[in-house]
Design an enzyme around this catalytic site. Sequence first.
Site, PDB file in Angstrom:
ATOM      1  NE  ARG A 101      -3.896  -2.187  -0.190  1.00  0.00           N
ATOM      2  CZ  ARG A 101      -3.517  -3.352  -0.847  1.00  0.00           C
ATOM      3  NH1 ARG A 101      -2.300  -3.494  -1.512  1.00  0.00           N
ATOM      4  NH2 ARG A 101      -4.325  -4.474  -0.975  1.00  0.00           N
ATOM      5  CB  SER A 151      -9.595  -1.646   3.251  1.00  0.00           C
ATOM      6  OG  SER A 151     -10.177  -2.795   2.538  1.00  0.00           O
ATOM      7  CD  GLU A 164      -6.105  -0.046   2.514  1.00  0.00           C
ATOM      8  OE1 GLU A 164      -6.564  -0.286   1.515  1.00  0.00           O
ATOM      9  OE2 GLU A 164      -5.492  -1.210   3.525  1.00  0.00           O
TER      10      GLU A 164
END
Length: 323
Positions: free
Chosen positions: A171, A220, A290
């Site tokens: 990520r 998410s 996130e």
Amino acid sequence: MSNALRDLAPRGRLSFNAPLGPRAWFRTGGNAEALFVPKDVRDLAETLAALPPHTPVTVLGACSNVIIRDGGLDGLVVRLAGGFAEITIEPDGLIAGAAALDMIVAEQAAGAGLAGLEFLAGIPGSIGGAVVMNAGAYGSDMNAVLDWAEILLPDGTITTLDNAALAFTYRHAVLPQGAIVLRARLRAQPGNKAQIRAHIAGIKEAREASQPIKSRTGGSTFRNPDGHKAWQLIDEAGCRGLIQGGAQVSEKHCNFLLNLGEATSADLEMLGDLVRQRVLDHSGITLHWEIKRLGRKAGEVLRSNAEEKDAPSVDELRREETP
């Protein structure tokens, strides 16, 4: 309102005190001091060059994985559209503009009989943000398919970074400070159109079955810690269905937050922090956001327009494109 922002004269669209909440998937958040939709790359480069030093700049994509705080965003907010969403099909891949939606890229690849990009059908965002955060789902990510990304530097220079230069990790991608993704080249392989479309249909069905995609939500909320699933840690800490103000932890998927209808961005952020604390107390594991949280809280003087992370990093100082 900064006089310097009022004095800008771009060829694209420039509006002031522009509402951002309606653009965000959560449908919450304050206004942009100035919202700029550039006509083309030259317009974007010239407008950024005209800004005084240290003017906050935020690039927004689909606003699917972001909490825009209730106090809004100071400085210049850039929304890429139009030509920035163009997709060019090639025999072994495609070139997609930063504003191209991930789902559209997957579908156009399928229409051209190109396999390997089906995973993008499960990511609610745009290609620019997908590059910045190495977006991934359903067994693949940008690291696995990206050949290069074309970026605009603050001095107006356009350069290209290959996969290795982006140093992808989970990520995250490494970009020069102030860089804005313009487009990206993605690898694919010739395949059977019917099979590719069936794969995409399966991803859509799995996503709808497991995620609250018809609700006011984002992607998410927390990254998966090494060796763990964030949703499972949240569930085990007793947070499924937890409510804070008008926000709720999804009962369908614990790693999603919901706006039940009247939530503020503060409700969502407080709920997320409450979940983090309960998970830490229960398992000893710290969850890291996130979802990007941008701007200032209601009544707060803005310290930085960059994302407020759990610990300081160079990303806090970078003009960062969000999904």
